[in-house]
Design an enzyme around this catalytic site. Sequence first.
Site, PDB file in Angstrom:
ATOM      1  N   SER A  12      20.987 -20.817 -18.422  1.00  0.00           N
ATOM      2  CA  SER A  12      21.507 -20.336 -17.129  1.00  0.00           C
ATOM      3  C   SER A  12      22.464 -19.170 -17.342  1.00  0.00           C
ATOM      4  O   SER A  12      22.509 -18.233 -16.529  1.00  0.00           O
ATOM      5  CB  SER A  12      22.169 -21.471 -16.344  1.00  0.00           C
ATOM      6  OG  SER A  12      23.343 -21.910 -16.982  1.00  0.00           O
ATOM      7  N   ASN A  13      23.208 -19.182 -18.426  1.00  0.00           N
ATOM      8  CA  ASN A  13      24.069 -18.023 -18.727  1.00  0.00           C
ATOM      9  C   ASN A  13      23.223 -16.808 -19.075  1.00  0.00           C
ATOM     10  O   ASN A  13      23.533 -15.694 -18.665  1.00  0.00           O
ATOM     11  CB  ASN A  13      25.042 -18.348 -19.865  1.00  0.00           C
ATOM     12  CG  ASN A  13      26.247 -19.113 -19.345  1.00  0.00           C
ATOM     13  OD1 ASN A  13      27.129 -18.538 -18.712  1.00  0.00           O
ATOM     14  ND2 ASN A  13      26.264 -20.409 -19.582  1.00  0.00           N
ATOM     15  N   MET A  89      23.613 -23.717 -29.868  1.00  0.00           N
ATOM     16  CA  MET A  89      24.252 -24.931 -30.364  1.00  0.00           C
ATOM     17  C   MET A  89      24.103 -25.099 -31.874  1.00  0.00           C
ATOM     18  O   MET A  89      23.773 -26.182 -32.352  1.00  0.00           O
ATOM     19  CB  MET A  89      23.683 -26.144 -29.619  1.00  0.00           C
ATOM     20  CG  MET A  89      24.023 -26.127 -28.156  1.00  0.00           C
ATOM     21  SD  MET A  89      25.781 -25.846 -27.859  1.00  0.00           S
ATOM     22  CE  MET A  89      25.967 -26.583 -26.265  1.00  0.00           C
ATOM     23  N   ASN A 106      31.194 -15.470 -27.763  1.00  0.00           N
ATOM     24  CA  ASN A 106      30.732 -16.822 -27.439  1.00  0.00           C
ATOM     25  C   ASN A 106      31.398 -17.293 -26.158  1.00  0.00           C
ATOM     26  O   ASN A 106      32.522 -16.891 -25.848  1.00  0.00           O
ATOM     27  CB  ASN A 106      31.099 -17.790 -28.579  1.00  0.00           C
ATOM     28  CG  ASN A 106      30.576 -19.200 -28.316  1.00  0.00           C
ATOM     29  OD1 ASN A 106      29.460 -19.371 -27.822  1.00  0.00           O
ATOM     30  ND2 ASN A 106      31.372 -20.216 -28.624  1.00  0.00           N
ATOM     31  N   HIS A 108      32.521 -20.886 -24.255  1.00  0.00           N
ATOM     32  CA  HIS A 108      32.679 -22.319 -24.503  1.00  0.00           C
ATOM     33  C   HIS A 108      33.245 -22.968 -23.228  1.00  0.00           C
ATOM     34  O   HIS A 108      34.207 -22.460 -22.650  1.00  0.00           O
ATOM     35  CB  HIS A 108      33.617 -22.546 -25.690  1.00  0.00           C
ATOM     36  CG  HIS A 108      33.759 -23.993 -26.009  1.00  0.00           C
ATOM     37  ND1 HIS A 108      32.763 -24.720 -26.641  1.00  0.00           N
ATOM     38  CD2 HIS A 108      34.746 -24.877 -25.733  1.00  0.00           C
ATOM     39  CE1 HIS A 108      33.148 -25.979 -26.749  1.00  0.00           C
ATOM     40  NE2 HIS A 108      34.345 -26.095 -26.210  1.00  0.00           N
TER      41      HIS A 108
HETATM   42  C1  GAR Z   1      27.236 -23.533 -21.380  1.00  0.00           C
HETATM   43  O1  GAR Z   1      28.021 -24.373 -20.579  1.00  0.00           O
HETATM   44  C2  GAR Z   1      28.024 -23.011 -22.546  1.00  0.00           C
HETATM   45  O2  GAR Z   1      29.375 -22.793 -22.249  1.00  0.00           O
HETATM   46  C3  GAR Z   1      27.875 -24.133 -23.534  1.00  0.00           C
HETATM   47  O3  GAR Z   1      26.539 -24.530 -23.417  1.00  0.00           O
HETATM   48  C4  GAR Z   1      26.119 -24.334 -22.063  1.00  0.00           C
HETATM   49  C5  GAR Z   1      24.808 -23.608 -22.080  1.00  0.00           C
HETATM   50  O4  GAR Z   1      24.224 -23.601 -20.813  1.00  0.00           O
HETATM   51  N1  GAR Z   1      28.194 -23.735 -24.865  1.00  0.00           N
HETATM   52  C6  GAR Z   1      28.791 -24.536 -25.741  1.00  0.00           C
HETATM   53  O5  GAR Z   1      29.092 -25.684 -25.518  1.00  0.00           O
HETATM   54  C7  GAR Z   1      29.078 -23.888 -27.107  1.00  0.00           C
HETATM   55  N2  GAR Z   1      29.924 -24.715 -27.882  1.00  0.00           N
HETATM   56  P1  GAR Z   1      23.035 -22.611 -20.492  1.00  0.00           P
HETATM   57  O6  GAR Z   1      21.993 -22.795 -21.603  1.00  0.00           O
HETATM   58  O7  GAR Z   1      22.514 -23.046 -19.159  1.00  0.00           O
HETATM   59  O8  GAR Z   1      23.584 -21.207 -20.471  1.00  0.00           O
END
Ligand code: GAR
Length: 200
Positions: A12-13, A89, A106, A108
Amino acid sequence: MKFAVFVSGQGSNLQAIIEAVEKEEIKAELALVFSNRRKAFALQRAESAGIKTLFLDRRHYATPQSYDRDIVIHLKEAGIDFIVLAGYMKILSAFFVKKYPKKILNIHPSLLPSFKGARGIKDTFTYGAKVAGITIHFVDEKMDHGPIIMQESIKVSEKDTLETLEEKIHKIEHRIYPKAISLFVDGRLKAKGRKVEVVS
Ligand code: GAR
């Protein structure tokens, strides 16, 4: 400038970043989306947007470093200048980080240094914290540790469930990550030690 986004999950990001590039809010070319997971939905999002994708299977490599070395080869071939981690991840090896000093961003989903690791939102919620948040930072050799570019906090209300908190956090992420990337692309982030200044 050309950049790559690294993903492992939903993306989603990534989607928010793709849209910001399309609207020219980020003035750089998103040239590659890399994933360590073949089935990451993020890869489908990239393909739908016509962006080149790459998946490498960690099981085919003897060490984390040999895996990362191969990724670097692909990045160099694609002429990548900087990297954006968006739900990637997997911890990058020191070898990789040294190749792109202060050129890896990054996001978080907690107010670092609290609640590092893979479950930032869940850990914040189950700990009973009254404030949650998001951190965008440069990546260094320690996990969830590098100089902080941007943070935004949000109150955890008594009515919040894990799901509503997740929804609120993601909404903030999608708004502020493209902004941070844009500041980086425009050369407006000056890092000195742990301090990152936004210059005009
Ligand atoms: C996001 O909330 C991001 O901040 C987190 O994973 C999610 C990915 O969502 N990242 C971490 O926890 C890194 N340690 P997405 O795949 O929908 O963008």
